[in-house]
Design a protein around this motif. Structure first.
Motif, PDB file in Angstrom:
ATOM      1  N   VAL A  33      49.582  44.958  19.951  1.00  0.00           N
ATOM      2  CA  VAL A  33      50.007  45.511  18.675  1.00  0.00           C
ATOM      3  C   VAL A  33      50.088  44.331  17.700  1.00  0.00           C
ATOM      4  CG1 VAL A  33      51.890  46.616  17.421  1.00  0.00           C
ATOM      5  CG2 VAL A  33      51.338  47.347  19.767  1.00  0.00           C
ATOM      6  N   MET A  34      49.503  44.510  16.533  1.00  0.00           N
ATOM      7  CA  MET A  34      49.509  43.442  15.527  1.00  0.00           C
ATOM      8  C   MET A  34      50.437  43.844  14.384  1.00  0.00           C
ATOM      9  SD  MET A  34      47.631  41.298  16.971  1.00  0.00           S
ATOM     10  CE  MET A  34      47.650  40.092  15.641  1.00  0.00           C
ATOM     11  N   ALA A  35      51.301  42.932  14.015  1.00  0.00           N
ATOM     12  CA  ALA A  35      52.306  43.238  13.003  1.00  0.00           C
ATOM     13  C   ALA A  35      52.360  42.155  11.937  1.00  0.00           C
ATOM     14  CB  ALA A  35      53.670  43.386  13.658  1.00  0.00           C
ATOM     15  N   TRP A  36      52.887  42.533  10.793  1.00  0.00           N
ATOM     16  CA  TRP A  36      53.182  41.590   9.717  1.00  0.00           C
ATOM     17  C   TRP A  36      54.685  41.640   9.437  1.00  0.00           C
ATOM     18  CZ3 TRP A  36      49.924  38.101   7.537  1.00  0.00           C
ATOM     19  CH2 TRP A  36      48.547  38.277   7.733  1.00  0.00           C
ATOM     20  N   PHE A  37      55.239  40.464   9.286  1.00  0.00           N
ATOM     21  CA  PHE A  37      56.626  40.308   8.870  1.00  0.00           C
ATOM     22  C   PHE A  37      56.656  39.389   7.659  1.00  0.00           C
ATOM     23  CE2 PHE A  37      59.121  42.201  12.327  1.00  0.00           C
ATOM     24  CZ  PHE A  37      58.141  42.382  13.278  1.00  0.00           C
ATOM     25  N   ARG A  38      57.787  39.344   7.012  1.00  0.00           N
ATOM     26  CA  ARG A  38      57.942  38.404   5.907  1.00  0.00           C
ATOM     27  C   ARG A  38      59.370  37.865   5.912  1.00  0.00           C
ATOM     28  NH1 ARG A  38      57.425  42.588   0.749  1.00  0.00           N
ATOM     29  NH2 ARG A  38      59.466  43.645   1.011  1.00  0.00           N
ATOM     30  N   GLN A  39      59.490  36.666   5.382  1.00  0.00           N
ATOM     31  CA  GLN A  39      60.800  36.044   5.337  1.00  0.00           C
ATOM     32  C   GLN A  39      60.968  35.343   4.003  1.00  0.00           C
ATOM     33  OE1 GLN A  39      61.757  33.649   8.768  1.00  0.00           O
ATOM     34  NE2 GLN A  39      63.943  33.830   8.338  1.00  0.00           N
ATOM     35  N   ARG A  45      64.191  37.544   8.732  1.00  0.00           N
ATOM     36  CA  ARG A  45      62.811  38.013   8.834  1.00  0.00           C
ATOM     37  C   ARG A  45      62.794  39.548   8.736  1.00  0.00           C
ATOM     38  NH1 ARG A  45      59.214  34.736  12.972  1.00  0.00           N
ATOM     39  NH2 ARG A  45      60.130  33.192  11.581  1.00  0.00           N
ATOM     40  N   GLU A  46      61.853  40.056   7.951  1.00  0.00           N
ATOM     41  CA  GLU A  46      61.792  41.481   7.620  1.00  0.00           C
ATOM     42  C   GLU A  46      60.472  42.086   8.064  1.00  0.00           C
ATOM     43  OE1 GLU A  46      61.997  44.284   3.572  1.00  0.00           O
ATOM     44  OE2 GLU A  46      61.554  42.147   3.439  1.00  0.00           O
ATOM     45  N   PHE A  47      60.545  43.241   8.712  1.00  0.00           N
ATOM     46  CA  PHE A  47      59.346  43.961   9.131  1.00  0.00           C
ATOM     47  C   PHE A  47      58.578  44.474   7.925  1.00  0.00           C
ATOM     48  CE2 PHE A  47      56.663  46.654  11.583  1.00  0.00           C
ATOM     49  CZ  PHE A  47      56.624  47.884  10.949  1.00  0.00           C
ATOM     50  N   VAL A  48      57.253  44.327   7.956  1.00  0.00           N
ATOM     51  CA  VAL A  48      56.376  44.853   6.908  1.00  0.00           C
ATOM     52  C   VAL A  48      55.570  46.038   7.441  1.00  0.00           C
ATOM     53  CG1 VAL A  48      54.409  44.356   5.414  1.00  0.00           C
ATOM     54  CG2 VAL A  48      56.215  42.634   5.724  1.00  0.00           C
ATOM     55  N   GLY A  49      54.899  45.851   8.560  1.00  0.00           N
ATOM     56  CA  GLY A  49      54.110  46.932   9.136  1.00  0.00           C
ATOM     57  C   GLY A  49      53.426  46.492  10.403  1.00  0.00           C
ATOM     58  N   PHE A  50      52.925  47.463  11.156  1.00  0.00           N
ATOM     59  CA  PHE A  50      52.137  47.130  12.338  1.00  0.00           C
ATOM     60  C   PHE A  50      50.968  48.086  12.479  1.00  0.00           C
ATOM     61  CE2 PHE A  50      53.364  50.744  14.793  1.00  0.00           C
ATOM     62  CZ  PHE A  50      54.731  50.877  14.854  1.00  0.00           C
ATOM     63  N   ILE A  51      50.005  47.667  13.319  1.00  0.00           N
ATOM     64  CA  ILE A  51      48.869  48.506  13.661  1.00  0.00           C
ATOM     65  C   ILE A  51      48.699  48.473  15.169  1.00  0.00           C
ATOM     66  CG2 ILE A  51      47.201  46.630  13.248  1.00  0.00           C
ATOM     67  CD1 ILE A  51      45.248  48.879  12.281  1.00  0.00           C
ATOM     68  N   VAL A  52      48.546  49.637  15.755  1.00  0.00           N
ATOM     69  CA  VAL A  52      48.282  49.762  17.179  1.00  0.00           C
ATOM     70  C   VAL A  52      46.776  49.817  17.330  1.00  0.00           C
ATOM     71  CG1 VAL A  52      48.643  51.136  19.252  1.00  0.00           C
ATOM     72  CG2 VAL A  52      50.434  51.006  17.503  1.00  0.00           C
TER      73      VAL A  52
END
Length: 122
Positions: A33-39, A45-52
Motif C-alpha cells: 500500500v502506498m501512502a502520502w503523509f505531510r508534516q 505527521r498527518e495522513f493525506v491519502g493512500f492507494i491500494v
C-alpha cells in the motif's frame, strides 16, 4: 526492502497545482500500500491519502478530498500525488510511505522517503 525517493516539491501560489513523485525500488513494490503523509513545522505527521495497488482503491483525508489525487505508474514504479487548488495550509514536508496495511496511521507504515517541501504562498 523498499526504497522511496520523493521529488517535485517547491514554492507555489495559492490556487496553483503541483505534482509530487515518489520513485520506488524493490522487487516487492507492487505488493505494498502506498501512502502520502505531510508534516508541517511543529506539527504531528498527518495522513493525506493512500492507494491500494491491488485494485487501485484510494482513500483521502477530508482536508484534501476533491483536490488531491494519488496514482501509480507501475511501469515506472512511481507513485504520484497530484495536488490542485493548493492552499497556504497545505504547506508541509510531504512524505511517501509503503506498508502492508491500508490505514491512516503513520505508525503502521514500514518504509519512508526523505520528504519534499511544498510551500504555498497566499
Amino acid at each position: 526492502q523498499v526504497q522511496l525517493v520523493e521529488s517535485g516539491g517547491g514554492l507555489v501560489q495559492a490556487g496553483d497545482p503541483l505534482r509530487l513523485s515518489c520513485a520506488a525500488s524493490g522487487r516487492t513494490f507492487s505488493s505494498y500500500v502506498m501512502a502520502w503523509f505531510r508534516q508541517a513545522s511543529g506539527k504531528e505527521r498527518e495522513f493525506v491519502g493512500f492507494i491500494v495497488q491491488s485494485g487501485g482503491r484510494t482513500y483521502y483525508a477530508d482536508s484534501v478530498k476533491g483536490r488531491f489525487t494519488i496514482s501509480i505508474d507501475n511501469a515506472k514504479n512511481t507513485v504520484y500525488l497530484q495536488m490542485d487548488r493548493l492552499r497556504p495550509e497545505d504547506t508541509a514536508v510531504y512524505l511517501c510511505a509503503a506498508g502492508r496495511i491500508a490505514v491512516t496511521s503513520y505508525r503502521v507504515y514500514n518504509y519512508w522517503g526523505q520528504g519534499t517541501q511544498v510551500t504555498v504562498s497566499s
